[in-house]
Design a protein around this motif. Structure first.
Motif, PDB file in Angstrom:
ATOM      1  N   LYS A  48       4.247  12.695  10.923  1.00  0.00           N
ATOM      2  CA  LYS A  48       2.932  12.373  10.392  1.00  0.00           C
ATOM      3  C   LYS A  48       2.845  11.047   9.619  1.00  0.00           C
ATOM      4  O   LYS A  48       1.797  10.243   9.907  1.00  0.00           O
ATOM      5  CB  LYS A  48       2.369  13.531   9.799  1.00  0.00           C
ATOM      6  N   THR A  49       3.496  10.731   8.909  1.00  0.00           N
ATOM      7  CA  THR A  49       3.491   9.700   7.649  1.00  0.00           C
ATOM      8  C   THR A  49       4.015   8.482   8.577  1.00  0.00           C
ATOM      9  O   THR A  49       3.075   7.531   8.108  1.00  0.00           O
ATOM     10  CB  THR A  49       4.561   9.944   6.448  1.00  0.00           C
ATOM     11  N   THR A  50       4.738   8.553   9.357  1.00  0.00           N
ATOM     12  CA  THR A  50       4.982   7.321  10.257  1.00  0.00           C
ATOM     13  C   THR A  50       3.796   6.995  10.992  1.00  0.00           C
ATOM     14  O   THR A  50       3.445   5.782  11.506  1.00  0.00           O
ATOM     15  CB  THR A  50       6.274   7.565  10.900  1.00  0.00           C
ATOM     16  N   LEU A  51       3.271   7.767  11.793  1.00  0.00           N
ATOM     17  CA  LEU A  51       1.799   7.708  12.390  1.00  0.00           C
ATOM     18  C   LEU A  51       0.777   7.054  11.582  1.00  0.00           C
ATOM     19  O   LEU A  51       0.211   6.250  11.969  1.00  0.00           O
ATOM     20  CB  LEU A  51       1.346   9.032  13.171  1.00  0.00           C
ATOM     21  N   LEU A  52       0.671   7.497  10.301  1.00  0.00           N
ATOM     22  CA  LEU A  52      -0.160   6.769   9.456  1.00  0.00           C
ATOM     23  C   LEU A  52       0.204   5.472   9.187  1.00  0.00           C
ATOM     24  O   LEU A  52      -0.585   4.463   9.242  1.00  0.00           O
ATOM     25  CB  LEU A  52      -0.421   7.672   8.145  1.00  0.00           C
ATOM     26  N   LEU A  53       1.647   5.102   9.118  1.00  0.00           N
ATOM     27  CA  LEU A  53       2.070   3.724   8.855  1.00  0.00           C
ATOM     28  C   LEU A  53       1.878   2.849  10.215  1.00  0.00           C
ATOM     29  O   LEU A  53       1.262   1.743  10.006  1.00  0.00           O
ATOM     30  CB  LEU A  53       3.702   3.841   8.602  1.00  0.00           C
ATOM     31  N   GLN A  54       1.857   3.553  11.323  1.00  0.00           N
ATOM     32  CA  GLN A  54       1.540   2.756  12.303  1.00  0.00           C
ATOM     33  C   GLN A  54       0.007   2.534  12.448  1.00  0.00           C
ATOM     34  O   GLN A  54      -0.350   1.576  13.013  1.00  0.00           O
ATOM     35  CB  GLN A  54       1.868   3.543  13.774  1.00  0.00           C
ATOM     36  N   ALA A  55      -0.859   3.393  11.961  1.00  0.00           N
ATOM     37  CA  ALA A  55      -2.341   2.991  11.949  1.00  0.00           C
ATOM     38  C   ALA A  55      -2.813   1.887  11.216  1.00  0.00           C
ATOM     39  O   ALA A  55      -3.383   1.000  11.345  1.00  0.00           O
ATOM     40  CB  ALA A  55      -3.066   4.488  11.686  1.00  0.00           C
ATOM     41  N   MET A  56      -1.846   1.983   9.781  1.00  0.00           N
ATOM     42  CA  MET A  56      -2.018   0.854   8.934  1.00  0.00           C
ATOM     43  C   MET A  56      -1.617  -0.323   9.471  1.00  0.00           C
ATOM     44  O   MET A  56      -2.167  -1.640   9.264  1.00  0.00           O
ATOM     45  CB  MET A  56      -1.379   0.827   7.554  1.00  0.00           C
ATOM     46  N   ILE A 113      -4.095   6.115   0.160  1.00  0.00           N
ATOM     47  CA  ILE A 113      -3.637   7.004  -0.957  1.00  0.00           C
ATOM     48  C   ILE A 113      -2.223   7.742  -0.328  1.00  0.00           C
ATOM     49  O   ILE A 113      -2.443   8.649   0.369  1.00  0.00           O
ATOM     50  CB  ILE A 113      -4.697   8.111  -1.139  1.00  0.00           C
ATOM     51  N   PRO A 114      -1.248   7.323  -1.000  1.00  0.00           N
ATOM     52  CA  PRO A 114      -0.063   7.526  -0.367  1.00  0.00           C
ATOM     53  C   PRO A 114       0.452   9.124  -0.678  1.00  0.00           C
ATOM     54  O   PRO A 114       0.907   9.695   0.351  1.00  0.00           O
ATOM     55  CB  PRO A 114       1.134   6.525  -0.849  1.00  0.00           C
ATOM     56  N   GLU A 115       0.309   9.517  -1.575  1.00  0.00           N
ATOM     57  CA  GLU A 115       0.504  11.012  -2.013  1.00  0.00           C
ATOM     58  C   GLU A 115      -0.437  11.442  -2.858  1.00  0.00           C
ATOM     59  O   GLU A 115      -0.623  11.160  -4.121  1.00  0.00           O
ATOM     60  CB  GLU A 115       1.918  10.980  -2.892  1.00  0.00           C
ATOM     61  N   VAL A 165       0.798  -1.271  -0.022  1.00  0.00           N
ATOM     62  CA  VAL A 165       0.125  -0.031  -0.035  1.00  0.00           C
ATOM     63  C   VAL A 165       0.958   1.237   0.198  1.00  0.00           C
ATOM     64  O   VAL A 165       0.107   2.414   0.047  1.00  0.00           O
ATOM     65  CB  VAL A 165      -0.879   0.076   1.177  1.00  0.00           C
ATOM     66  N   GLU A 166       2.266   1.192  -0.071  1.00  0.00           N
ATOM     67  CA  GLU A 166       3.161   2.204  -0.337  1.00  0.00           C
ATOM     68  C   GLU A 166       2.945   3.037   0.885  1.00  0.00           C
ATOM     69  O   GLU A 166       2.996   4.233   1.045  1.00  0.00           O
ATOM     70  CB  GLU A 166       2.850   3.185  -1.490  1.00  0.00           C
ATOM     71  N   ALA A 167       3.261   2.399   2.148  1.00  0.00           N
ATOM     72  CA  ALA A 167       3.196   3.188   3.385  1.00  0.00           C
ATOM     73  C   ALA A 167       4.690   3.550   3.634  1.00  0.00           C
ATOM     74  O   ALA A 167       4.693   4.735   4.361  1.00  0.00           O
ATOM     75  CB  ALA A 167       2.681   2.171   4.577  1.00  0.00           C
ATOM     76  N   PHE A 168       5.592   3.032   3.108  1.00  0.00           N
ATOM     77  CA  PHE A 168       6.935   3.528   3.507  1.00  0.00           C
ATOM     78  C   PHE A 168       7.324   4.547   2.402  1.00  0.00           C
ATOM     79  O   PHE A 168       6.946   4.682   1.235  1.00  0.00           O
ATOM     80  CB  PHE A 168       7.955   2.027   3.313  1.00  0.00           C
ATOM     81  N   ARG A 169       8.109   5.477   2.877  1.00  0.00           N
ATOM     82  CA  ARG A 169       8.728   6.573   1.995  1.00  0.00           C
ATOM     83  C   ARG A 169      10.458   6.573   1.904  1.00  0.00           C
ATOM     84  O   ARG A 169      10.985   6.333   2.745  1.00  0.00           O
ATOM     85  CB  ARG A 169       8.227   7.994   2.681  1.00  0.00           C
ATOM     86  N   ALA A 172      -3.435  -2.657  -5.335  1.00  0.00           N
ATOM     87  CA  ALA A 172      -2.741  -2.466  -4.009  1.00  0.00           C
ATOM     88  C   ALA A 172      -3.647  -3.206  -3.100  1.00  0.00           C
ATOM     89  O   ALA A 172      -3.276  -3.569  -1.922  1.00  0.00           O
ATOM     90  CB  ALA A 172      -2.439  -0.964  -3.563  1.00  0.00           C
ATOM     91  N   ILE A 173      -4.784  -2.779  -2.929  1.00  0.00           N
ATOM     92  CA  ILE A 173      -5.768  -3.533  -2.297  1.00  0.00           C
ATOM     93  C   ILE A 173      -6.024  -4.908  -2.097  1.00  0.00           C
ATOM     94  O   ILE A 173      -6.081  -5.683  -1.067  1.00  0.00           O
ATOM     95  CB  ILE A 173      -7.373  -2.852  -2.514  1.00  0.00           C
ATOM     96  N   SER A 174      -6.041  -5.348  -3.443  1.00  0.00           N
ATOM     97  CA  SER A 174      -6.023  -6.999  -3.551  1.00  0.00           C
ATOM     98  C   SER A 174      -4.740  -7.770  -2.863  1.00  0.00           C
ATOM     99  O   SER A 174      -4.719  -8.665  -2.377  1.00  0.00           O
ATOM    100  CB  SER A 174      -6.117  -7.313  -5.014  1.00  0.00           C
ATOM    101  N   LYS A 175      -3.652  -7.009  -3.190  1.00  0.00           N
ATOM    102  CA  LYS A 175      -2.403  -7.657  -2.764  1.00  0.00           C
ATOM    103  C   LYS A 175      -2.205  -7.407  -1.244  1.00  0.00           C
ATOM    104  O   LYS A 175      -1.784  -8.369  -0.520  1.00  0.00           O
ATOM    105  CB  LYS A 175      -1.072  -6.940  -3.415  1.00  0.00           C
ATOM    106  N   ALA A 176      -2.593  -6.128  -0.640  1.00  0.00           N
ATOM    107  CA  ALA A 176      -2.270  -5.937   0.750  1.00  0.00           C
ATOM    108  C   ALA A 176      -3.290  -6.745   1.647  1.00  0.00           C
ATOM    109  O   ALA A 176      -3.045  -7.018   2.662  1.00  0.00           O
ATOM    110  CB  ALA A 176      -2.583  -4.583   1.116  1.00  0.00           C
ATOM    111  N   ASN A 177      -4.711  -6.929   1.128  1.00  0.00           N
ATOM    112  CA  ASN A 177      -5.895  -7.400   2.007  1.00  0.00           C
ATOM    113  C   ASN A 177      -6.257  -8.584   1.385  1.00  0.00           C
ATOM    114  O   ASN A 177      -7.560  -9.093   1.644  1.00  0.00           O
ATOM    115  CB  ASN A 177      -6.735  -6.433   2.108  1.00  0.00           C
ATOM    116  N   GLY A 178      -5.637  -9.442   0.634  1.00  0.00           N
ATOM    117  CA  GLY A 178      -5.955 -10.635   0.134  1.00  0.00           C
ATOM    118  C   GLY A 178      -6.516 -11.664   0.906  1.00  0.00           C
ATOM    119  O   GLY A 178      -7.752 -12.276   0.681  1.00  0.00           O
TER     120      GLY A 178
END
Length: 472
Positions: free
Chosen positions: A186-194, A207-209, A134-138, A243-249
Motif C-alpha cells: 500500500k505504501t509503495t503504491l502511494l509512492l508510485q502515485a506521488m 502526510i506520511p504517518e 515528502v517522506e515517501a520512503f519508509r 516539505a511542500i516548498s522543497k518538493a514542489n519548488g
C-alpha cells in the motif's frame, strides 16, 4: 614383690609409646570408645565454646574476587534523538549491489500505460529527491539492497495511473481508498502515485504517518472563532510547509499569488510579485504556521489554470476516530477537528472544490491494527458495491458507529491490494537476481515456490523469504 614393682612403675610414669604388639590394639580401641561414651549428656547451649562449623578457613593471602578501583572510560552517550534517527534512517543505495542496466526509468506516461505492466522501472534521481522531501520512503522497505530505487509497475499501478489521468483531463476529483492486508504494498503504491504526480507536474502533498498526528506527541493549540472548536498543530504545519516548498519548488515558482497580502502582518515581508513558492517558504515562526498553510491551501484550490493537486495520507484508520488530545473541558478531540487532518477529510468528503482536478488518496489496512466499526462497515460496503454483491447493513446492536466517518468516505472509491501475479513475481525476482540480492536461478519452480511462500504473491512476504533472510 609384685605389688612393690607396680608402685615403682606408677611413680616413674614413663612417656607412653605405642606398642607394636598387635594384642594391645583392641585394648586401645576399647579405651577410646569408653572415653567418648563417658561424656555427660547436657541440653544446655555451649556459650563459651568456640564453634567454627560452617566457616571457611582460608590459609594464606585472601583472593579478591572483585576488580580494582580505577578510572573507567565510558563510551560517549548518544545525543538526544540520535537513536531514533539511526532507527528511522533510510538507505536508498548500496555500493555493493550490481548496477542493473536495460530496464529504463519512469516517464510521465509510464504508470498509465498497459505496456508498462509487469516491468521494473527505475526512479529518476530528481524524483528520488522529491520523494525523499515528502517522506515517501519508509525504513522498513528494502531499498538498501539495490544500487538505486526501482519499482514494479503492477496492474493496480496502471489502474491508479489511469484514474489520476482521467481526473486531470476531466477536472474532477479522484477520491480513493487503498486497502489491503499487511505487506501488500500500500505504501509503495502511494509512492508510485506521488512519483507519477511529480513527473506530470502535479502539486504533491503527503502526510506520511497519520498516527503521529493523533497520538498527542505534537503540540496543538485551539483556533479562534471555530465552532465546533478546532485545533491546529503548529510544528507539523511548519514541517508540512517546508516539505511542500522543497518538493514542489519548481512548479510553485510558476504560480503567482492572486491576492494582495501586504496588510497581513505575517505576510508583509513577501517580495514583489510573490509566488506560491515564496508563500510556502516565508513561514519561520510556529505561531504563523497554520495561518500560512491555510492561505497556501486557499490559493491552491480556488484559482483556475493551475496544476492538479495530489493529496495522500498513509494510515487512514488512525484519523477516523478520537485522537489522544483533549479540549479545555478534557473531552477527547476527534481527529477531524485537527486542522491539518481536516484539510484531507474535507477534500475526501467532497467539501473542497478543485477547479483544476485532484486526487485524494488514503491508505489503510493490515498495518493499522485499529478496529473501527464505522470504517470496517464502509469498506465492506464499498467492496460489495464494486463487486456487485449485496450491500452489508449496519449491526443494530453496535454502538460504536461514527456518522462523521460515513460522511467522509461514503463517496470514495476502493482499490484493494492483494498479491501480485506470477508473471509480475518473476519480473521482480529477475531484478533481484540481476542486482545480486537473489543467488538462485530464476526458474519456473523457484518463482512458484517463492510466490507460494509469500502468501500467493504478497510482495512483503516474498521479500521476507528472499532478501531479508540475508540479514545477519
Amino acid at each position: 614383690m609384685a605389688s612393690i614393682a607396680l608402685r615403682c612403675l606408677a611413680k616413674a610414669r614413663p612417656t607412653p609409646t605405642l606398642p607394636t604388639t598387635s594384642r594391645l590394639v583392641p585394648v586401645l580401641t576399647l579405651l577410646a570408645t569408653t572415653t567418648v561414651s563417658s561424656s555427660s549428656f547436657s541440653t544446655s547451649t555451649r556459650v563459651n565454646a568456640s564453634d567454627n562449623r560452617g566457616k571457611h578457613v582460608i590459609k594464606g593471602r585472601h583472593k579478591k574476587n572483585y576488580k580494582k578501583k580505577g578510572t573507567l572510560t565510558r563510551a560517549k552517550t548518544p545525543a538526544p534523538g540520535e537513536r531514533k534517527a539511526f532507527r528511522k534512517r533510510i538507505q536508498l543505495s548500496n555500493n555493493n549491489a550490481i548496477t542493473v542496466t536495460g530496464l529504463g526509468d519512469l516517464a510521465p506516461e509510464s504508470m498509465a500505460s498497459e505496456e508498462s505492466q509487469g516491468r521494473v522501472l527505475g526512479v529518476p534521481d530528481a524524483v528520488v529527491d522529491q520523494l525523499r522531501a515528502v517522506e515517501a520512503f519508509r525504513p522498513t522497505q528494502s531499498w538498501g539492497f539495490f544500487k538505486r530505487p526501482h519499482v514494479l509497475v503492477r496492474s493496480e499501478t496502471v489502474e491508479l495511473g489511469k484514474m489520476m489521468e482521467s481526473a486531470k483531463r476531466e477536472k474532477n476529483v479522484l477520491k480513493l481508498i487503498v486497502n489491503g492486508g499487511k505487506a501488500t504494498g500500500k505504501t509503495t503504491l502511494l509512492l508510485q502515485a506521488m512519483a507519477h504526480g511529480f513527473l506530470n507536474k502535479w502539486v504533491v502533498i503527503n502526510i506520511p504517518e497519520a498516527f503521529q498526528l493523533v497520538n498527542a506527541h505534537t503540540d496543538y493549540a485551539p483556533v479562534q472563532d471555530t465552532d465546533p472548536m478546532q485545533f491546529s498543530q503548529p510544528s507539523f504545519a511548519l514541517k508540512l510547509l517546508q516539505a511542500i516548498s522543497k518538493a514542489n519548488g519548481d512548479v510553485l515558482q510558476t504560480l503567482p499569488l492572486t491576492k494582495d497580502y501586504s496588510n497581513v502582518t505575517y505576510l508583509a515581508h513577501l517580495p514583489s510579485n510573490p509566488t506560491l513558492a515564496d508563500l510556502a517558504a516565508s513561514c519561520r515562526e510556529l505561531e504563523f504556521a497554520w495561518p500560512t498553510l491555510s492561505t497556501f491551501w486557499t490559493e491552491l484550490t480556488t484559482v483556475r489554470g493551475r496544476p492538479p493537486v495530489l493529496f495522500t495520507l498513509d494510515g487512514l484508520g488512525f484519523v477516523m476516530r478520537d485522537s489522544a488530545y483533549r479540549d479545555p473541558s478534557f473531552n477527547p478531540v476527534h481527529a477531524h477537528d485537527l486542522t491539518t487532518i481536516r484539510l484531507f477529510t474535507d477534500a475526501l468528503a467532497g467539501k473542497t472544490a478543485f477547479p483544476n482536478g485532484a486526487a485524494i488518496i488514503g491508505a489503510c489496512g493490515g498495518n493499522d491494527n485499529v478496529k473501527i466499526p464505522s470504517l470496517d462497515l464502509i469498506l465492506s460496503q464499498l467492496e460489495a458495491g464494486a463487486q456487485g454483491k449485496e450491500i452489508p447493513q449496519p449491526d443494530p446492536y453496535e454502538r460504536g458507529y461514527d456518522d462523521r466517518v460515513f460522511d467522509v468516505l461514503k463517496d470514495a472509491r476502493l482499490l484493494s491490494l492483494e498479491g501480485v501475479s506470477k508473471p509480475e513475481a518473476r519480473s521482480i525476482m529477475e531484478y533481484w537476481a540481476a542486482s545480486g540480492a537473489f543467488l538462485e536461478a530464476v526458474t519456473e519452480p523457484a518463482v512458484s515456490a517463492k510466490w507460494t511462500l509469500g502468501g500467493h504473491g504478497v510482495l512483503g512476504e516474498m521479500e521476507r523469504a528472499t532478501l531479508r533472510s540475508m540479514r545477519g
